[in-house]
Design an enzyme around this catalytic site. Structure first.
Site, PDB file in Angstrom:
ATOM      1  N   ASN A 175       0.871  -1.178   0.000  1.00  0.00           N
ATOM      2  CA  ASN A 175       0.000   0.000   0.000  1.00  0.00           C
ATOM      3  C   ASN A 175       0.905   1.225   0.000  1.00  0.00           C
ATOM      4  OD1 ASN A 175      -1.831   2.027   0.404  1.00  0.00           O
ATOM      5  ND2 ASN A 175      -2.381   1.418   2.503  1.00  0.00           N
ATOM      6  N   TRP A 176       1.000   1.850  -1.152  1.00  0.00           N
ATOM      7  CA  TRP A 176       1.935   2.988  -1.284  1.00  0.00           C
ATOM      8  C   TRP A 176       1.389   4.259  -0.656  1.00  0.00           C
ATOM      9  CZ3 TRP A 176       3.839   2.587  -7.122  1.00  0.00           C
ATOM     10  CH2 TRP A 176       4.480   1.354  -7.295  1.00  0.00           C
ATOM     11  N   LYS A 177       0.122   4.232  -0.261  1.00  0.00           N
ATOM     12  CA  LYS A 177      -0.518   5.412   0.328  1.00  0.00           C
ATOM     13  C   LYS A 177      -0.321   6.611  -0.613  1.00  0.00           C
ATOM     14  CE  LYS A 177      -0.095   3.170   4.745  1.00  0.00           C
ATOM     15  NZ  LYS A 177       0.015   3.216   6.206  1.00  0.00           N
ATOM     16  N   GLU A 210      -4.904  -4.780  10.914  1.00  0.00           N
ATOM     17  CA  GLU A 210      -3.867  -3.763  11.075  1.00  0.00           C
ATOM     18  C   GLU A 210      -4.096  -3.017  12.384  1.00  0.00           C
ATOM     19  OE1 GLU A 210      -2.201  -2.622   6.897  1.00  0.00           O
ATOM     20  OE2 GLU A 210      -3.713  -1.198   7.529  1.00  0.00           O
ATOM     21  N   GLY A 229       2.984   2.472  10.694  1.00  0.00           N
ATOM     22  CA  GLY A 229       3.937   3.565  10.478  1.00  0.00           C
ATOM     23  C   GLY A 229       4.695   3.979  11.724  1.00  0.00           C
ATOM     24  N   GLU A 265      -6.495   4.733   8.131  1.00  0.00           N
ATOM     25  CA  GLU A 265      -6.302   6.157   7.814  1.00  0.00           C
ATOM     26  C   GLU A 265      -7.575   6.758   7.221  1.00  0.00           C
ATOM     27  OE1 GLU A 265      -2.707   5.528   5.585  1.00  0.00           O
ATOM     28  OE2 GLU A 265      -1.701   4.990   7.452  1.00  0.00           O
ATOM     29  N   GLY A 285       3.043  -1.049   4.242  1.00  0.00           N
ATOM     30  CA  GLY A 285       3.055   0.373   3.910  1.00  0.00           C
ATOM     31  C   GLY A 285       4.467   0.826   3.571  1.00  0.00           C
ATOM     32  N   GLY A 286       5.129   1.429   4.551  1.00  0.00           N
ATOM     33  CA  GLY A 286       6.438   2.044   4.331  1.00  0.00           C
ATOM     34  C   GLY A 286       7.444   1.169   3.604  1.00  0.00           C
ATOM     35  N   SER A 304       3.880  -1.971  10.280  1.00  0.00           N
ATOM     36  CA  SER A 304       5.331  -2.027  10.420  1.00  0.00           C
ATOM     37  C   SER A 304       5.922  -3.393  10.056  1.00  0.00           C
ATOM     38  CB  SER A 304       5.755  -1.604  11.839  1.00  0.00           C
ATOM     39  OG  SER A 304       5.404  -0.247  12.060  1.00  0.00           O
TER      40      SER A 304
END
Ligand SMILES: O=C[C@H](O)COP(=O)(O)O
Length: 257
Positions: free
Chosen positions: A14-16, A173, A179, A103, A240-241, A219
């Site tokens: 998920n590149w957000k 999640e 994050g 989010e 994510g990150g 994470s």
């Protein structure tokens, strides 16, 4: 007990709100080679921002990588400025749409009801929802993790039958792990995943519960992926990150294989 099905692992990035189109194309160029040797062992999904979906759809032709959108509206079309509909995403080659990410719940007023409406739209357009659930730190500290997650799962799946649900992907999640660099332990993740599967068995049946894939997100990094993905009810990761760097994401995918 849920039937012990063989579930194919699914790792999604998920590149957000990250990566311009040229950057997205560059990342995919790097990734293609890195995940090429995995064959069918893991399903790999990329969820870039909306604007990169079409260029990536073209760039990914023939690659073992699926596309996902990060959200969609529940109506097919109409006066909803700034929104994107599920049929529009299906046309761009999306196989999945993430719905109910924390989010979205936290910053954009997403509720269990709107998550359900979005999931219906995704299914109606022939795609598969990746439905996110998870508790906040305050909820975990108040021992409310399982009731909160159960409420979110029930809400998201309201009105769906077993045939649909069996194909869905859920993502657990914990909000406090997103994050933050603070991941759930593998035991914490497994406890919630097993509880979700137990709920699915109560709501539907063992066969259905055994087929639903449940990702962990929060994470996930190359150095903790194998441990998390080794849990019996953890069927993949929503990353994510670490999905923004080809080497890190590929290492997580390999840990799932
Ligand atoms: O959708 C992905 C999750 O929000 C996890 O993000 P993170 O890996 O940066 O913690």
């Amino acid at each position: 007990m849920a039937a012990a099905a063989r579930r194919r692992k699914i790792v999604a990035g998920n590149w957000k709100m990250n990566k311009t189109v040229p950057e997205a194309l560059g990342l995919v160029r790097e990734l293609r080679g890195m995940v090429a040797s995995l064959g069918d062992t893991v399903e790999v999904v990329l969820a870039p921002p909306f604007v990169a979906l079409q260029p990536l759809h073209i760039a990914l032709e023939g690659a073992p990588l699926q596309l996902a959108a990060q959200n969609c509206h529940w109506e097919a079309s109409g006066a909803f400025t700034g929104e994107v509909s599920a049929p529009m995403l299906a046309e761009l080659g999306c196989a999945y749409v993430i719905v109910g990410h924390s989010e979205r719940r936290q910053f954009f007023g997403e509720t269990d009801e709107t998550v359900n409406k979005r999931a219906r739209a995704v299914r109606a357009a022939g795609m598969t929802p990746i439905i996110c659930v998870g508790e906040t730190l305050a909820e975990r500290e108040a021992n409310q993790t399982l009731p909160v997650v159960e409420r979110q799962v029930r809400g998201a799946l309201a009105g769906f039958d077993a045939k649909d649900v069996a194909t869905f992907v859920l993502a657990y999640e914990p909000v406090w792990a997103i994050g933050t660099g603070r991941t759930a332990t593998s035991a914490q993740a497994q406890e919630v995943h097993a509880a979700i599967r137990g709920l699915l068995e109560r709501l539907y049946d063992g066969e259905t519960a055994g087929r639903v894939r449940i990702q962990y997100g929060g994470s996930v990094k190359p150095d903790n992926a194998a441990e998390l993905l080794g849990q019996p009810d953890v069927d993949g990761a929503l990353v994510g990150g670490a999905s923004l760097k080809a080497g890190d994401f590929a290492a997580i995918v390999k840990a799932a294989g």
